[in-house]
Write a protein that holds these residues in place. Sequence first.
Motif, PDB file in Angstrom:
ATOM      1  N   UNK A 132      -3.066  -1.421   7.750  1.00  0.00           N
ATOM      2  CA  UNK A 132      -2.430  -2.192   6.677  1.00  0.00           C
ATOM      3  C   UNK A 132      -2.091  -1.299   5.480  1.00  0.00           C
ATOM      4  N   UNK A 133      -2.963  -0.343   5.188  1.00  0.00           N
ATOM      5  CA  UNK A 133      -2.643   0.629   4.140  1.00  0.00           C
ATOM      6  C   UNK A 133      -1.374   1.381   4.526  1.00  0.00           C
ATOM      7  N   UNK A 134      -1.268   1.765   5.784  1.00  0.00           N
ATOM      8  CA  UNK A 134      -0.072   2.449   6.267  1.00  0.00           C
ATOM      9  C   UNK A 134       1.172   1.605   6.114  1.00  0.00           C
ATOM     10  N   UNK A 155       9.543 -11.347  -0.062  1.00  0.00           N
ATOM     11  CA  UNK A 155       8.428 -10.420   0.110  1.00  0.00           C
ATOM     12  C   UNK A 155       7.442 -10.932   1.145  1.00  0.00           C
ATOM     13  N   UNK A 156       6.720 -10.002   1.725  1.00  0.00           N
ATOM     14  CA  UNK A 156       5.617 -10.334   2.618  1.00  0.00           C
ATOM     15  C   UNK A 156       4.330 -10.323   1.812  1.00  0.00           C
ATOM     16  N   UNK A 157       3.389 -11.170   2.187  1.00  0.00           N
ATOM     17  CA  UNK A 157       2.062 -11.109   1.593  1.00  0.00           C
ATOM     18  C   UNK A 157       1.121 -10.561   2.654  1.00  0.00           C
ATOM     19  N   UNK A 158       0.328  -9.571   2.282  1.00  0.00           N
ATOM     20  CA  UNK A 158      -0.503  -8.842   3.234  1.00  0.00           C
ATOM     21  C   UNK A 158      -1.942  -8.827   2.731  1.00  0.00           C
ATOM     22  N   UNK A 159      -2.839  -9.411   3.482  1.00  0.00           N
ATOM     23  CA  UNK A 159      -4.253  -9.416   3.103  1.00  0.00           C
ATOM     24  C   UNK A 159      -4.913  -8.117   3.563  1.00  0.00           C
ATOM     25  N   UNK A 160      -5.573  -7.433   2.625  1.00  0.00           N
ATOM     26  CA  UNK A 160      -6.293  -6.194   2.929  1.00  0.00           C
ATOM     27  C   UNK A 160      -7.709  -6.335   2.390  1.00  0.00           C
ATOM     28  N   UNK A 161      -8.666  -5.915   3.189  1.00  0.00           N
ATOM     29  CA  UNK A 161     -10.065  -6.021   2.768  1.00  0.00           C
ATOM     30  C   UNK A 161     -10.301  -5.095   1.571  1.00  0.00           C
ATOM     31  N   UNK A 162     -10.854  -5.629   0.472  1.00  0.00           N
ATOM     32  CA  UNK A 162     -10.999  -4.807  -0.748  1.00  0.00           C
ATOM     33  C   UNK A 162     -12.062  -3.718  -0.654  1.00  0.00           C
ATOM     34  N   UNK A 163     -13.062  -3.908   0.209  1.00  0.00           N
ATOM     35  CA  UNK A 163     -14.140  -2.923   0.322  1.00  0.00           C
ATOM     36  C   UNK A 163     -13.860  -1.934   1.446  1.00  0.00           C
ATOM     37  N   UNK A 164     -13.372  -2.441   2.556  1.00  0.00           N
ATOM     38  CA  UNK A 164     -13.057  -1.599   3.718  1.00  0.00           C
ATOM     39  C   UNK A 164     -11.603  -1.820   4.126  1.00  0.00           C
ATOM     40  N   UNK A 165     -10.670  -1.234   3.388  1.00  0.00           N
ATOM     41  CA  UNK A 165      -9.244  -1.459   3.681  1.00  0.00           C
ATOM     42  C   UNK A 165      -8.886  -0.984   5.087  1.00  0.00           C
ATOM     43  N   UNK A 166      -8.170  -1.823   5.822  1.00  0.00           N
ATOM     44  CA  UNK A 166      -7.753  -1.479   7.176  1.00  0.00           C
ATOM     45  C   UNK A 166      -6.675  -0.401   7.128  1.00  0.00           C
ATOM     46  N   UNK A 167      -6.894   0.748   7.775  1.00  0.00           N
ATOM     47  CA  UNK A 167      -5.917   1.838   7.720  1.00  0.00           C
ATOM     48  C   UNK A 167      -4.512   1.429   8.143  1.00  0.00           C
ATOM     49  N   UNK A 187      -3.965   3.816  -0.833  1.00  0.00           N
ATOM     50  CA  UNK A 187      -2.497   3.832  -0.804  1.00  0.00           C
ATOM     51  C   UNK A 187      -1.971   5.138  -1.383  1.00  0.00           C
ATOM     52  N   UNK A 188      -2.472   5.524  -2.553  1.00  0.00           N
ATOM     53  CA  UNK A 188      -2.002   6.744  -3.207  1.00  0.00           C
ATOM     54  C   UNK A 188      -2.366   7.975  -2.380  1.00  0.00           C
ATOM     55  N   UNK A 189      -3.543   7.951  -1.802  1.00  0.00           N
ATOM     56  CA  UNK A 189      -3.983   9.085  -0.969  1.00  0.00           C
ATOM     57  C   UNK A 189      -3.046   9.287   0.211  1.00  0.00           C
ATOM     58  N   UNK A 190      -2.689   8.198   0.902  1.00  0.00           N
ATOM     59  CA  UNK A 190      -1.814   8.304   2.067  1.00  0.00           C
ATOM     60  C   UNK A 190      -0.373   8.591   1.655  1.00  0.00           C
ATOM     61  N   UNK A 191       0.071   8.001   0.552  1.00  0.00           N
ATOM     62  CA  UNK A 191       1.434   8.220   0.065  1.00  0.00           C
ATOM     63  C   UNK A 191       1.643   9.669  -0.350  1.00  0.00           C
ATOM     64  N   UNK A 192       0.621  10.251  -0.983  1.00  0.00           N
ATOM     65  CA  UNK A 192       0.728  11.632  -1.442  1.00  0.00           C
ATOM     66  C   UNK A 192       1.311  11.772  -2.823  1.00  0.00           C
ATOM     67  N   UNK A 193       1.710  10.660  -3.444  1.00  0.00           N
ATOM     68  CA  UNK A 193       2.257  10.641  -4.802  1.00  0.00           C
ATOM     69  C   UNK A 193       1.554   9.556  -5.602  1.00  0.00           C
ATOM     70  N   UNK A 194       1.502   9.688  -6.927  1.00  0.00           N
ATOM     71  CA  UNK A 194       0.982   8.595  -7.735  1.00  0.00           C
ATOM     72  C   UNK A 194       1.905   7.372  -7.677  1.00  0.00           C
ATOM     73  N   UNK A 195       1.343   6.231  -7.986  1.00  0.00           N
ATOM     74  CA  UNK A 195       2.131   5.029  -8.216  1.00  0.00           C
ATOM     75  C   UNK A 195       2.440   4.942  -9.700  1.00  0.00           C
ATOM     76  N   UNK A 196       3.688   4.648 -10.037  1.00  0.00           N
ATOM     77  CA  UNK A 196       3.984   4.284 -11.415  1.00  0.00           C
ATOM     78  C   UNK A 196       3.744   2.788 -11.509  1.00  0.00           C
TER      79      UNK A 196
END
Length: 216
Positions: free
Chosen positions: A26-28, A12-24, A143-152
């Motif tokens: 990286x979310x993508x 797996x890759x580990x990806x740091x994302x800012x918790x307050x201002x997530x970088x689009x 993540x869920x907003x961009x994905x368009x589906x819920x996460x299980x």
Amino acid sequence: MPIFELSCEVQAEILSIHPINPEPRKIGKAVEVLQRGGVIVYPTDTIYGIGCDLMNKRAVERLCDVEGVKPQKMNLSFICNDLSHISEYVRNLQTSEFKTLKRFLPGPFTFILESSSNVPKILGVNKKTVGIRIPDHRIPLEIVKLLGNPLITSSIKDDDYIKEYTTDPEEIYEDFKHKVDLVINGGLGGNVPSTIVDFTSGEAVVMRQGVGQFDV
């Protein structure tokens, strides 16, 4: 663009994302992993979670393998982006219940509700109830907003009986780097889970006291 399934054998890759201002960007990247059938680890407003795209059956099977449970035995919890998602996956939601959800979400709560007929159609598993989460954390919501589906989703637990929930994403990565496809580092997580409130009896019953303080 063709969709390829990810292999559990790949580290797996580990990806740091800012918790307050997530970088689009990286979310993508996280969403691309999910769209390819990946399983990811991500922060929430309580503890770190592990999940996949609800609409990808193969990914759900992989999630069950990682968690060591059969799909029929898995307690289903969905991370949604907002309350408009919920009506697709639950039924018989009363006006008073909706008002309660609206009052407490986003927040550190999991609400147990009667599942709609969509849930077994999607997962191939006949589950009468489903847990709904809308965490107060930008990373999973984006993540869920961009994905368009819920996460299980399921919680990350620790084998150490003293420290039940792992809070350090670096430790989580070491434990899961050969089991999942992506670990998101959003900073240290909490070690107390969400409060579970069950509505299926017709009234709100707190099944597990967690971070959230629930009062009707």
